[in-house]
Design an enzyme around this catalytic site. Structure first.
Site, short mmCIF file in Angstrom:
data_model
loop_
_atom_site.label_atom_id
_atom_site.label_comp_id
_atom_site.label_asym_id
_atom_site.label_seq_id
_atom_site.Cartn_x
_atom_site.Cartn_y
_atom_site.Cartn_z
N GLY A 44 -4.09 -0.78 6.26
CA GLY A 44 -3.06 -0.98 5.03
C GLY A 44 -2.12 -2.00 5.30
N GLU A 99 4.29 -0.05 9.10
CA GLU A 99 3.21 0.72 8.31
C GLU A 99 3.42 0.50 6.78
OE1 GLU A 99 0.92 2.89 7.71
OE2 GLU A 99 1.34 4.79 8.87
N ASP A 100 2.08 0.65 6.10
CA ASP A 100 2.33 0.41 4.65
C ASP A 100 3.13 1.28 3.90
OD1 ASP A 100 0.26 2.32 5.08
OD2 ASP A 100 -1.28 1.51 3.86
N ASP A 103 4.13 8.96 3.23
CA ASP A 103 3.79 10.00 2.40
C ASP A 103 4.23 11.33 2.88
OD1 ASP A 103 2.89 11.51 0.37
OD2 ASP A 103 1.05 10.30 0.08
N LYS A 131 7.41 6.89 0.11
CA LYS A 131 7.24 8.00 -1.04
C LYS A 131 8.06 8.99 -0.48
CE LYS A 131 2.81 6.86 -2.89
NZ LYS A 131 1.26 7.37 -2.86
N VAL A 153 -0.97 3.94 -5.02
CA VAL A 153 -0.72 2.41 -5.41
C VAL A 153 -2.03 1.75 -4.70
CG1 VAL A 153 1.77 2.60 -5.94
CG2 VAL A 153 0.94 2.18 -3.31
N ASP A 159 -5.55 0.00 -0.53
CA ASP A 159 -6.91 0.10 -1.19
C ASP A 159 -7.18 1.31 -2.04
OD1 ASP A 159 -6.93 2.28 1.15
OD2 ASP A 159 -9.09 1.81 0.60
N ARG A 165 -7.17 -4.32 -1.84
CA ARG A 165 -6.28 -4.67 -0.87
C ARG A 165 -5.80 -6.38 -1.08
NH1 ARG A 165 -6.36 -0.79 3.25
NH2 ARG A 165 -8.53 -0.02 3.63
P1 5GP Z 1 1.12 10.25 5.17
O1 5GP Z 1 0.68 11.17 4.34
O2 5GP Z 1 0.39 10.81 6.57
O3 5GP Z 1 2.41 9.97 5.49
O4 5GP Z 1 0.09 8.82 5.14
C1 5GP Z 1 -1.20 8.71 5.21
C2 5GP Z 1 -1.67 7.71 4.73
O5 5GP Z 1 -1.90 7.81 3.38
C3 5GP Z 1 -1.01 6.25 4.66
O6 5GP Z 1 -0.90 5.49 5.90
C4 5GP Z 1 -2.20 5.30 3.52
O7 5GP Z 1 -3.24 5.07 4.24
C5 5GP Z 1 -2.36 6.70 2.93
N1 5GP Z 1 -1.82 6.59 1.26
C6 5GP Z 1 -0.60 7.25 1.04
N2 5GP Z 1 -0.13 6.85 -0.22
C7 5GP Z 1 -1.13 6.07 -0.50
C8 5GP Z 1 -1.22 5.28 -1.66
O8 5GP Z 1 -0.44 5.43 -2.86
N3 5GP Z 1 -2.15 4.22 -1.80
C9 5GP Z 1 -2.99 3.94 -0.90
N4 5GP Z 1 -4.14 3.10 -0.84
N5 5GP Z 1 -2.92 4.50 0.43
C10 5GP Z 1 -2.02 5.96 0.45
#
Ligand code: 5GP
Length: 176
Positions: A44, A99-100, A103, A131, A153, A159, A165
């Site tokens: 990402g 990081e992208d 969440d 987020k 998103v 993606d 992407r």
């Molecule tokens: P975490 O919940 O562990 O903070 O995030 C885990 C992963 O979920 C992120 O690195 C990303 O790959 C994916 N992710 C979370 N929200 C989104 C989103 O809105 N779009 C996409 N494409 N991936 C997301």
């Protein structure tokens, strides 16, 4: 792709360009003379990382890790594993994770622990999209591009089932 497509623009191309330039200036100021290693999280973060490094006019190194969340929940399960490791040692180096999105915070905290075990001089985090309302574990973020609502998103590295992407902006996934 199940009828789900990019819809409303959440972060425009112009907003991305302006904010990445600001982040680059801040990082260059903070890391001047420290030769940081920027660690991008695949897949990402690859688009963000490519733009970000070109906005940081100091000596730096780049590397990547590949992470995979185990399936088993609607959202991040917190069961993360490293599928592709760094190619450089980071002991005694200043590491900046790129990081992208953060969440729940579970993926980032896994990665931070993993990298800290290698005894770097410092570990900080730069994230494109926060987020913030979704956090399950606290995550210290040092550089944040945008705080976004809890919508899925796509675009600019994000993606849906491997697609979208390559969009030059960030959009909400709609339909289906
Ligand atoms: P975490 O919940 O562990 O903070 O995030 C885990 C992963 O979920 C992120 O690195 C990303 O790959 C994916 N992710 C979370 N929200 C989104 C989103 O809105 N779009 C996409 N494409 N991936 C997301």
């Amino acid at each position: 792709m199940g009828g789900r497509r990019p819809g409303r623009v959440v972060i425009s191309e112009a907003e991305l360009e302006a904010r990445v330039a600001e982040l680059g200036r801040a990082i260059a100021r903070d890391y001047a003379g420290r030769e940081p290693v920027l660690v991008g999280v695949l897949q990402g973060a690859f688009v963000f990382m490519a733009d970000l490094v070109r906005a940081i006019p100091i000596d730096l190194a780049t590397d990547f890790v590949g992470l995979q969340s185990y399936e088993g929940g609607a959202k991040s399960s917190g069961q993360v594993r490293l599928v592709s490791d760094l190619s450089l040692p980071i002991a005694d180096r200043h590491v900046l994770i790129v990081e992208d999105v953060v969440d729940t915070g579970l993926t980032l905290e896994y990665l931070r622990r993993n990298l800290e075990a290698r005894r770097p001089r410092s570990v900080r985090v730069c994230v494109l999209a926060d987020k913030a309302a979704c956090r399950q574990v606290p995550a210290a973020l040092d550089y944040v591009g945008f705080t976004i609502p809890d919508v899925y998103v796509v675009g600019y590295g994000f993606d849906y089932q491997g697609f979208y992407r390559n969009l030059p902006y960030v959009a909400a996934l709609e339909g289906g």
